[in-house]
Design a protein around this motif. Structure first.
Motif, PDB file in Angstrom:
ATOM      1  N   UNK A   1       9.882   2.285  -6.457  1.00  0.00           N
ATOM      2  CA  UNK A   1      10.043   3.552  -6.500  1.00  0.00           C
ATOM      3  C   UNK A   1       8.668   4.313  -7.201  1.00  0.00           C
ATOM      4  N   UNK A   2       7.676   3.384  -7.168  1.00  0.00           N
ATOM      5  CA  UNK A   2       6.530   3.802  -7.936  1.00  0.00           C
ATOM      6  C   UNK A   2       5.530   3.992  -6.995  1.00  0.00           C
ATOM      7  N   UNK A   3       4.730   5.338  -7.077  1.00  0.00           N
ATOM      8  CA  UNK A   3       3.974   5.943  -5.920  1.00  0.00           C
ATOM      9  C   UNK A   3       2.588   4.902  -5.682  1.00  0.00           C
ATOM     10  N   UNK A   4       2.075   4.610  -6.883  1.00  0.00           N
ATOM     11  CA  UNK A   4       0.727   3.710  -6.893  1.00  0.00           C
ATOM     12  C   UNK A   4       0.915   2.666  -7.858  1.00  0.00           C
ATOM     13  N   UNK A   5       0.845   1.386  -7.385  1.00  0.00           N
ATOM     14  CA  UNK A   5       0.893   0.235  -8.394  1.00  0.00           C
ATOM     15  C   UNK A   5      -0.065  -0.625  -8.113  1.00  0.00           C
ATOM     16  N   UNK A   6      -0.770  -1.030  -9.179  1.00  0.00           N
ATOM     17  CA  UNK A   6      -1.914  -2.027  -8.986  1.00  0.00           C
ATOM     18  C   UNK A   6      -1.453  -3.457  -8.656  1.00  0.00           C
ATOM     19  N   UNK A   7      -2.125  -4.185  -7.760  1.00  0.00           N
ATOM     20  CA  UNK A   7      -1.878  -5.531  -7.486  1.00  0.00           C
ATOM     21  C   UNK A   7      -2.309  -6.593  -8.317  1.00  0.00           C
ATOM     22  N   UNK A   8      -1.165  -7.296  -9.006  1.00  0.00           N
ATOM     23  CA  UNK A   8      -1.720  -8.236 -10.219  1.00  0.00           C
ATOM     24  C   UNK A   8      -2.870  -9.275  -9.415  1.00  0.00           C
ATOM     25  N   UNK A   9      -3.614  -9.479 -10.296  1.00  0.00           N
ATOM     26  CA  UNK A   9      -4.604 -10.706  -9.524  1.00  0.00           C
ATOM     27  C   UNK A   9      -5.828 -10.085  -9.014  1.00  0.00           C
ATOM     28  N   UNK A  10      -5.886  -8.792  -8.712  1.00  0.00           N
ATOM     29  CA  UNK A  10      -7.018  -8.128  -8.047  1.00  0.00           C
ATOM     30  C   UNK A  10      -7.681  -7.061  -8.910  1.00  0.00           C
ATOM     31  N   UNK A  11      -8.848  -6.657  -8.536  1.00  0.00           N
ATOM     32  CA  UNK A  11      -9.338  -5.459  -9.381  1.00  0.00           C
ATOM     33  C   UNK A  11      -9.198  -4.130  -8.645  1.00  0.00           C
ATOM     34  N   UNK A  12      -9.384  -4.255  -7.530  1.00  0.00           N
ATOM     35  CA  UNK A  12      -9.493  -2.964  -6.719  1.00  0.00           C
ATOM     36  C   UNK A  12      -8.314  -2.824  -5.773  1.00  0.00           C
ATOM     37  N   UNK A  13      -7.255  -3.596  -5.844  1.00  0.00           N
ATOM     38  CA  UNK A  13      -6.300  -3.391  -4.682  1.00  0.00           C
ATOM     39  C   UNK A  13      -4.904  -2.972  -5.301  1.00  0.00           C
ATOM     40  N   UNK A  14      -4.382  -1.927  -4.488  1.00  0.00           N
ATOM     41  CA  UNK A  14      -3.275  -1.209  -5.047  1.00  0.00           C
ATOM     42  C   UNK A  14      -1.943  -1.195  -3.827  1.00  0.00           C
ATOM     43  N   UNK A  15      -0.945  -0.979  -4.350  1.00  0.00           N
ATOM     44  CA  UNK A  15       0.193  -0.485  -3.414  1.00  0.00           C
ATOM     45  C   UNK A  15       0.238   0.904  -3.380  1.00  0.00           C
ATOM     46  N   UNK A  16       0.212   1.275  -1.993  1.00  0.00           N
ATOM     47  CA  UNK A  16       0.754   2.941  -2.248  1.00  0.00           C
ATOM     48  C   UNK A  16       1.851   3.059  -1.331  1.00  0.00           C
ATOM     49  N   UNK A  17       2.847   3.866  -1.981  1.00  0.00           N
ATOM     50  CA  UNK A  17       4.210   4.394  -1.285  1.00  0.00           C
ATOM     51  C   UNK A  17       4.061   5.725  -0.828  1.00  0.00           C
ATOM     52  N   UNK A  18       3.185   5.784   0.055  1.00  0.00           N
ATOM     53  CA  UNK A  18       2.958   7.298   0.634  1.00  0.00           C
ATOM     54  C   UNK A  18       2.053   7.398   1.873  1.00  0.00           C
ATOM     55  N   UNK A  19       1.546   8.094   2.707  1.00  0.00           N
ATOM     56  CA  UNK A  19       0.465   8.004   3.836  1.00  0.00           C
ATOM     57  C   UNK A  19      -0.712   8.304   3.895  1.00  0.00           C
ATOM     58  N   UNK A  20      -1.203   8.961   5.025  1.00  0.00           N
ATOM     59  CA  UNK A  20      -2.585   9.129   5.579  1.00  0.00           C
ATOM     60  C   UNK A  20      -3.568   9.961   4.702  1.00  0.00           C
ATOM     61  N   UNK A  21      -3.210  11.099   4.253  1.00  0.00           N
ATOM     62  CA  UNK A  21      -3.989  12.102   3.527  1.00  0.00           C
ATOM     63  C   UNK A  21      -4.316  11.316   2.208  1.00  0.00           C
ATOM     64  N   UNK A  22      -3.517  10.538   1.780  1.00  0.00           N
ATOM     65  CA  UNK A  22      -3.365   9.962   0.440  1.00  0.00           C
ATOM     66  C   UNK A  22      -4.573   8.615   0.537  1.00  0.00           C
ATOM     67  N   UNK A  23      -4.513   8.033   1.736  1.00  0.00           N
ATOM     68  CA  UNK A  23      -5.311   6.719   1.963  1.00  0.00           C
ATOM     69  C   UNK A  23      -6.839   7.407   2.202  1.00  0.00           C
ATOM     70  N   UNK A  24      -6.988   8.613   2.593  1.00  0.00           N
ATOM     71  CA  UNK A  24      -8.285   8.794   2.819  1.00  0.00           C
ATOM     72  C   UNK A  24      -8.894   9.441   1.616  1.00  0.00           C
ATOM     73  N   UNK A  25      -7.890   9.926   0.791  1.00  0.00           N
ATOM     74  CA  UNK A  25      -8.465  10.409  -0.470  1.00  0.00           C
ATOM     75  C   UNK A  25      -8.546   9.402  -1.519  1.00  0.00           C
ATOM     76  N   UNK A  26      -7.713   8.415  -1.472  1.00  0.00           N
ATOM     77  CA  UNK A  26      -8.069   7.392  -2.557  1.00  0.00           C
ATOM     78  C   UNK A  26      -9.189   6.571  -2.305  1.00  0.00           C
ATOM     79  N   UNK A  27      -9.323   6.155  -0.932  1.00  0.00           N
ATOM     80  CA  UNK A  27     -10.526   5.441  -0.586  1.00  0.00           C
ATOM     81  C   UNK A  27     -11.873   6.229  -0.409  1.00  0.00           C
TER      82      UNK A  27
END
Ligand code: UDP
Ligand code: LCN
Length: 791
Positions: free
Chosen positions: A352-378
């Protein structure tokens, strides 16, 4: 699809049929009379064979017939449709090759027919009016495949990137001007608007070639470790932007490779060049399936290896991207976003968490939402979009098309082959499974994607006898809805095999004593050997000196854990030699809402009682701590035991490679991916899940061997590890996938018109047909409680 014409002229079955008539006219007549006896129906191969056996009861005569062309035909047949007086065969002489013939039971005359006609015969059994309707919707992706070169050898399927590189090479070869598309491609490379590799100064192949001679002289005079920044300005004036290398040595090497490509391209040198290009920094992965989380999710509905796969894949890709970006002399931070569902009722997980960093990585995340957010985050568009499973692949296709980005798909367990007649019988199955939407979504994304990442050959094109998961979308029909005369072509060079690995920081050899996670040992000791039943385990092991055979899986029917328990229960010799430990599910059927799981839980209890297994079996409930699981595999190896994967069918089988990574000798099903992972008798053993006695005896033989050959167990432990290191690591995977990203991005530019034509066709089909169809699928209030289809 290979039509009859594709194999005619060599040894087409249709050509051979007249010989069959001459060879065994009497038997043929009787067989065909038997086939049509029950009237209109579909007959599968095993029934064709058994009905033939009842007709020709003399064994010698039967052998004679089976050794002739009739036997060959029957052996290659997948199914037959009986419409008296005809029997219509769908024949698959080799992976990917299909042929259709109509035989008259009266005079044994034979006629080659088209796939369209074959599907129509099938449809008449379900919806004759629709089948005869000239205006019934036909889907034909081949019709717009006018320029893509295709492979022809079954053995080449899955090696797409090699052939794409060859095709590309031949397009660029010859005159220097032929290399202009490559120059244009290099000119298009940038990171968020910042130009890389080339600028407009070098906008033709001849200018580029001349400039490379100058830079070579210049770079040869510099100390090898001179940083790129020291000559960056001068190179920019000459037309070269950054991205070639971090030092003079690396830059000289990469430029030398390009100079060779321009001089005389060959596939090897092209491949090396593409592996060095700075094309991918930001990747989006769509994986909405199941509960996508990093902890406490394994075993929840629809949540298994595919979550493990994606998370490990992200780590491997990020690691490889960091190495490559450094070598390219860039300071860009790669970003990988896994986009998945946000689940408000998350059962104590972080789903239920919108953005969650992926363990063992520096720059990777789990995003629980879509397109506009992707363009925004990247802060811009991604360079590659990867889909996972039906839903993820469809969304990835839509977004990749919208943003004009290279796309890859992954689907390690397509549903179509899991149920017999799941297409033709769609009306009956749709209320429960929505197969019409699912298979069409799969077909759309297979066609839309630039490349497909498969784990094994069988996933694409099956085996000699069994069509592959992708191959089963070659042609199919939903009577009353649409007839797919050409869904996908497995000879398309978009298909690639890149097998996953297992996280080697978690799954490492039992013999690496200094790395062992000894803090888990008391808990594992309790888990395996304590005497009392509790919520986590039932059953106990009286003789703890015996080696342990171990299995771990979701408690689905297809995983066949109960099959293993039954084989063990029945085999006295095996029971004397080893104990059995299985991990899976839980013990109280009333706590499960999954029909299959409930049945399997009940069956486990029954088998334990029936074979009086207490004292020799330990049943452990599903485990979610992968670090402890890694140590558990190693503790089983300490007992000089083995891992057994008995599935009725397994798409890939991550547990197989986890066990092998831990140095645990492994027996795994010969149905599906494990048959490719293990070389039988060398790096482990294949077992036939449909022949339990043979399987359990094979395991028993293994445990008897060390009595006469002390090094036997060690040999298999080591050979399993060797196989893993050679073929099944995430490092190998990440390298392959990033090379694909680079190569197929160029390929889609080279084939722009073809790509656009297909996109237009897909878009029309999606809008006119698919979106209406989806409206019929109800949105359940709590769907995850009941997996739609067992994996
Ligand atoms: N797994 C687990 N606990 C369990 C059962 C399985 O952690 O009780 C893990 C297992 O270690 C593997 C994954 O879940 O990483 C299962 O992947 P596999 O490919 O074997 O099968 P799938 O569940 O995807 O069909
Ligand atoms: C799905 C499956 O069914 C397994 O066989 C695979 O190992 C897993 O995904 C990961 O690819």
């Amino acid at each position: 699809m290979a039509s009859a014409a594709a194999i005619k002229g060599s040894e087409s079955i249709a050509d051979n049929m007249p010989d069959a008539r001459r060879q065994s006219r009497y038997h043929m007549k009787r067989c065909f009379a038997k086939y049509i006896e029950k009237g209109r129906r579909i007959i599968k191969l095993h029934h064709l064979m058994s009905e033939m056996e009842t007709v020709i009861d003399d064994k010698a005569e039967r052998t004679q017939v089976l050794e002739g062309v009739l036997g060959y035909i029957l052996c290659s047949t997948q199914e037959a449709v009986v419409i008296p007086p005809h029997v219509v065969f769908s024949i698959r002489p080799n992976p990917g090759y299909w042929e259709f013939v109509k035989v008259s039971s009266e005079d044994l005359s034979i006629e080659g027919i088209t796939v369209r006609d074959f599907l129509k015969y099938k449809e008449t059994l379900y919806d004759e009016n629709w089948s005869n309707d000239e205006n019934a919707l036909e889907v034909d992706f081949r019709a717009i495949d006018f320029s893509t070169p295709h492979l022809t050898l079954s053995s080449s399927i899955g090696n797409g990137i090699n052939y794409v590189t060859k095709f590309t090479t031949s397009k660029l070869a010859g005159k220097l001007e032929n290399a202009q598309p490559l120059v244009d491609y290099l000119l298009s490379l940038n990171h968020q608007g910042e130009q890389l590799i080339l600028n407009e100064t070098l906008n033709t192949a001849s200018k580029l070639q001349a400039a490379l001679i100058v830079t070579d002289v210049h770079l040869s005079a510099l100390p090898k470790d001179t940083p790129f920044q020291n000559f960056e300005l001068r190179f920019k004036e000459w037309g070269f932007e950054k991205g070639w290398g971090d030092t003079a040595e690396r830059t000289k090497e990469t430029m030398g490779i390009l100079a060779e490509v321009l001089q005389a391209p060959d596939p090897l040198i092209m491949d090396r060049f593409f592996s060095r290009l700075p094309t991918i920094f930001n990747v989006v992965i769509f994986s909405p399936h199941g509960y996508f989380g990093q902890a406490d999710v394994l075993g929840l509905p629809d949540t298994g290896g595919q979550v493990v796969y994606i998370l490990d894949q992200v780590k491997a890709l990020e690691e490889e991207l960091l190495v490559r970006i450094k070598q390219q002399g860039l300071t860009v931070k790669p970003q990988i976003l896994v986009v998945t569902r946000l689940i408000p009722e998350a059962r104590g997980t972080k789903c239920n968490q919108e953005l969650e960093p992926i363990n063992g990585t520096k720059y990777s995340n789990i995003l629980r939402d879509a397109t506009a957010k992707i363009l925004d985050l990247m802060e811009g568009k991604p360079d590659l979009i990867i889909g996972n499973y039906t839903d993820g692949n469809l969304v990835a296709s839509l977004m990749a098309n919208k943003l004009g980005i290279t796309q890859a798909t992954i689907a390690h367990a397509l549903e179509k082959t899991k149920y017999e007649d799941s297409d033709i019988n769609w009306k009956a199955l749709d209320p429960k499974y929505h197969f019409s939407c699912q298979f069409l979504a799969d077909t759309i994304s297979m066609n839309a994607t630039d490349f497909v990442i498969a784990s094994t050959y069988q996933e694409i094109a099956g085996s000699k006898d069994r069509p592959g998961q992708y191959e089963s979308h070659t042609a199919f029909t939903f009577p009353g809805l649409c007839r797919v005369v050409s869904g996908i072509n497995v000879f398309d060079p978009k298909f690639n095999i890149a097998a996953p690995g297992a996280d080697q920081s978690v799954y490492f050899p039992y013999a690496e004593k200094q790395k062992r996670l000894t803090s888990f040992h008391p808990a594992i000791e309790e888990l395996l050997f304590s005497k009392e039943d509790n919520n986590e385990h039932i059953g106990f092991l009286v003789d703890r000196k015996k080696p342990i055979i171990f299995s771990m899986a979701r408690l689905d029917i297809v995983k066949n854990i109960t099959g293993l328990v039954e084989w063990y229960g029945k085999n006295k010799r095996l029971r004397n030699l080893v104990n059995l430990v299985v991990v899976g599910g839980f013990f109280d059927p009333s706590k499960s809402k999954d029909r299959e799981e409930i049945a399997e839980i009940k069956k486990m209890h029954t088998l334990i009682e029936k074979y009086e297994l207490r004292g020799q079996i330990r049943w452990i409930a599903a485990q979610t701590d992968r670090n402890r699981n890694g140590e558990l595999y190693r503790c089983i190896a300490d007992t000089r035991g083995a891992f057994v994967q008995p599935a009725l069918y397994e798409a890939f089988g991550l547990t197989v490679i986890e066990a092998m990574n831990c140095g645990l000798p492994t027996f795994a099903t010969n149905q599906g991916g494990p048959a490719e992972i293990i070389v039988d008798g060398i790096s482990g053993f294949h077992i036939d899940p449909n022949n339990g006695d043979e399987a359990s005896n094979k395991i028993a033989d293994f445990f008897e061997k060390p009595k006469t050959d002390a090094a036997y167990w060690d040999r298999f432990s080591k050979a399993g590890l060797q196989r893993i290191y050679e073929c099944y690591t995430w490092k190998i995977y990440a390298n392959k996938v990033l090379n694909m990203g680079s190569t197929y991005t160029f390929w889609r530019q080279l084939n722009k018109e073809q790509k656009q034509a297909k996109q237009r066709y897909i878009q029309m089909f999606f809008n006119l047909q698919y979106r209406n169809l989806v409206k019929n699928v109800p949105i359940p209030s709590d769907e995850p409680e009941q997996p739609v289809v067992p994996k």
